[in-house]
Enzyme design. Sequence first.
Site, PDB file in Angstrom:
ATOM      1  N   HIS A  30      69.828  39.640  68.630  1.00 50.41           N
ATOM      2  CA  HIS A  30      69.596  38.311  69.200  1.00 50.41           C
ATOM      3  C   HIS A  30      68.700  38.396  70.438  1.00 50.41           C
ATOM      4  O   HIS A  30      67.698  37.661  70.545  1.00 50.41           O
ATOM      5  CB  HIS A  30      70.942  37.689  69.578  1.00 50.41           C
ATOM      6  N   GLU A  31      69.041  39.286  71.338  1.00 49.47           N
ATOM      7  CA  GLU A  31      68.252  39.417  72.571  1.00 49.47           C
ATOM      8  C   GLU A  31      66.853  39.962  72.275  1.00 49.47           C
ATOM      9  O   GLU A  31      65.890  39.601  72.946  1.00 49.47           O
ATOM     10  CB  GLU A  31      68.975  40.316  73.567  1.00 49.47           C
ATOM     11  N   HIS A  34      64.562  37.131  71.473  1.00 51.87           N
ATOM     12  CA  HIS A  34      64.008  36.529  72.693  1.00 51.87           C
ATOM     13  C   HIS A  34      62.891  37.406  73.264  1.00 51.87           C
ATOM     14  O   HIS A  34      61.848  36.913  73.702  1.00 51.87           O
ATOM     15  CB  HIS A  34      65.105  36.385  73.754  1.00 51.87           C
TER      16      HIS A  34
END
Length: 372
Positions: A30-31, A34
């Site tokens: 997920h990170e 980003h």
Amino acid sequence: MTLFLASGALNTVWSVLLALIILLLMITVHEFGHFIAGRALGFSIDEFAIGFGPKLFGIKGKRRGTYFSLRAIPLGGYCAFRGEEEDNSDPAAFNNQPPWKRIIVLVAGAAMNYVAALVFANICMSAFGLTAYKVNSVAADEGVPAEYSLADGDVIVAAEGRRIYLSTDLITALKGKSEGDFALITVIDADGNTVERSVEMRADCDFENYSDTSRIWRALGAGTYAAEDGNLYWDLSAEQCRLNFGETLGASFGYTWRMAGTIFRVLGELLTGSLGLDTIGGPITTIKLTSEMAAQGAQSFLTIAAYIGVNLAVFNLLPIPALDGSKVIFCLIEWIFKKPVPRKVEAAIHFVGLVLILGFAVLVDIMQFMRC
């Protein structure tokens, strides 16, 4: 006896370790979503961390100065954009970038979780096949002729033209039918042939919520058996249906998409009260259930990894303060009105949202503990 206890303890530790690996992997993915979106769009990134808490290891990138770290607590991670929480003079700081760029960066985390879920689902189906429900025996009912009933050993692959990936798909397909109505059920019979059966419902399909699976099997006439504990259970089992490459690819999309839809429906039922809070769990319950599934073998490991990936994708896009979905809303407000909500006000809203989320997580875990 001592050896047995030691072996049990090691199995428990290994199961929990597998659960932590899955959770850490999905949070890191997920990170990373980003990160790669921010890097591609020219954002300044101060740190990319795996885990949180005390630093175990770190290195600073020579080209762009981003600090990459590994931290002690394997239950999180973060991608720290410069100027995300406060004003900053750097033109490449998060809040100095156009709203549309920020929206892409915010959505990229959930998108990467969904892509990871697709990959895990595809690997699982390629290696083991698509899991389907097999009705081992059918209950006798003189009022329902055999030609309008399932047969022993039928594997259900579709209902009312809808491919079945989850039990919730059967609920969606049969919802609203009454006892005596007919449903078109596509099965693979005991001889391996694909057959379409017109099945007469043996009970009303007035499901209370999407966890009301017993009503499915009662309506379809599945048989039961008495277990050693004295309880009756539906006479069902899991059947692995082998697929070719193209079918596997399509099924992985269908499976993860239906899973996301089910999560949205369950959230809706929680809001309306048709599903109780005691049916869900917080981080402790999640780790417990994940560890139990992951320890069952590679197929269960891949299945729970795909589920957590979809779950994180859906949850993070909800318009709840502190989550990415809420931050997207603030970006849209700024884009539409050409003026941002005061940063301190937005930060305060997200802080309150984070506190409420953590409190809710603790509450549902306590409720699960009280049920045990």
